[in-house]
Design a protein around this motif. Structure first.
Motif, short mmCIF file in Angstrom:
data_model
loop_
_atom_site.label_atom_id
_atom_site.label_comp_id
_atom_site.label_asym_id
_atom_site.label_seq_id
_atom_site.Cartn_x
_atom_site.Cartn_y
_atom_site.Cartn_z
N ALA A 50 0.86 -1.19 0.00
CA ALA A 50 0.00 0.00 0.00
C ALA A 50 0.89 1.24 0.00
N ARG A 51 1.66 1.39 -1.07
CA ARG A 51 2.58 2.52 -1.25
C ARG A 51 2.54 2.96 -2.71
N GLY A 52 3.23 4.05 -2.98
CA GLY A 52 3.34 4.51 -4.36
C GLY A 52 1.99 4.62 -5.02
N PRO A 53 1.81 4.00 -6.20
CA PRO A 53 0.54 4.12 -6.92
C PRO A 53 -0.63 3.47 -6.19
N ASN A 54 -0.35 2.61 -5.20
CA ASN A 54 -1.42 1.93 -4.47
C ASN A 54 -1.66 2.52 -3.09
N ALA A 55 -1.05 3.64 -2.77
CA ALA A 55 -1.12 4.20 -1.42
C ALA A 55 -2.55 4.50 -0.97
N GLU A 56 -3.41 4.91 -1.89
CA GLU A 56 -4.76 5.31 -1.49
C GLU A 56 -5.78 4.17 -1.57
N LEU A 57 -5.32 2.96 -1.90
CA LEU A 57 -6.25 1.85 -2.06
C LEU A 57 -6.49 1.11 -0.74
N PRO A 58 -7.72 0.69 -0.49
CA PRO A 58 -7.99 -0.10 0.71
C PRO A 58 -7.45 -1.52 0.54
N ALA A 59 -7.26 -2.23 1.65
CA ALA A 59 -6.82 -3.63 1.61
C ALA A 59 -7.98 -4.49 1.12
N MET A 60 -7.85 -5.02 -0.09
CA MET A 60 -8.88 -5.87 -0.67
C MET A 60 -8.36 -6.44 -1.97
N TRP A 61 -8.96 -7.56 -2.40
CA TRP A 61 -8.69 -8.05 -3.74
C TRP A 61 -9.37 -7.11 -4.73
N LEU A 62 -8.65 -6.70 -5.74
CA LEU A 62 -9.16 -5.73 -6.70
C LEU A 62 -9.10 -6.31 -8.11
N PRO A 63 -10.27 -6.63 -8.70
CA PRO A 63 -10.26 -7.10 -10.09
C PRO A 63 -10.08 -5.93 -11.06
N TYR A 64 -9.35 -6.18 -12.12
CA TYR A 64 -9.14 -5.21 -13.20
C TYR A 64 -9.94 -5.70 -14.40
N PHE A 65 -11.03 -5.01 -14.74
CA PHE A 65 -11.86 -5.39 -15.87
C PHE A 65 -11.33 -4.73 -17.14
#
Length: 125
Positions: A62-77
């Motif tokens: 949870a750093r850099g480009p992912n710093a603002e993302l919550p802890a969760m599995w994230l699918p990329y459609f």
């Protein structure tokens, strides 16, 4: 995921504070192996299927480009045009967790749908 078609899941990431510990958890539980992905000052991990030897998903700090993302599995459609898809998100009651970002020639944005669920929209460059 490697040969995803439009509208399908093209990638799956998990963003967490302690990526090495969670990498080891999934190695033990699922049987994946891991390849480091150099992010500059740290490494994220591409998790590899033991059966196919193909990437099954990513485990990210949870750093850099992912710093603002919550802890969760994230699918990329996979979408044909991420800008047009983001415009539709906004027009249909959704919102953005992130603006559109580039990763090489690929582009993606993390969105929140009207129910509050998160996913990413991904355009292959």
């Amino acid at each position: 995921m490697e040969n995803a078609k439009l509208g399908e899941i093209a990638w799956l990431d998990l963003t967490v504070e302690d990526a090495p510990a969670i990498r080891d958890f999934y190695k033990s539980v699922v049987g994946w192996t891991a390849q480091e992905v150099n992010m500059g000052e740290y490494s994220d991990f591409s998790m590899i299927s033991s059966e196919t030897n193909n990437p099954a998903g990513g485990i990210c700090h949870a750093r850099g480009p992912n710093a603002e993302l919550p802890a969760m599995w994230l699918p990329y459609f996979l979408v044909a045009d991420v800008e047009a898809a983001v415009a539709q998100v906004k027009a249909n009651g959704g919102s953005l967790y992130t603006e559109i970002k580039s990763m090489g020639s690929d582009k993606f944005a993390v969105i929140k749908d009207p129910a509050g669920a998160a996913c990413a929209l991904y355009e292959k460059g």
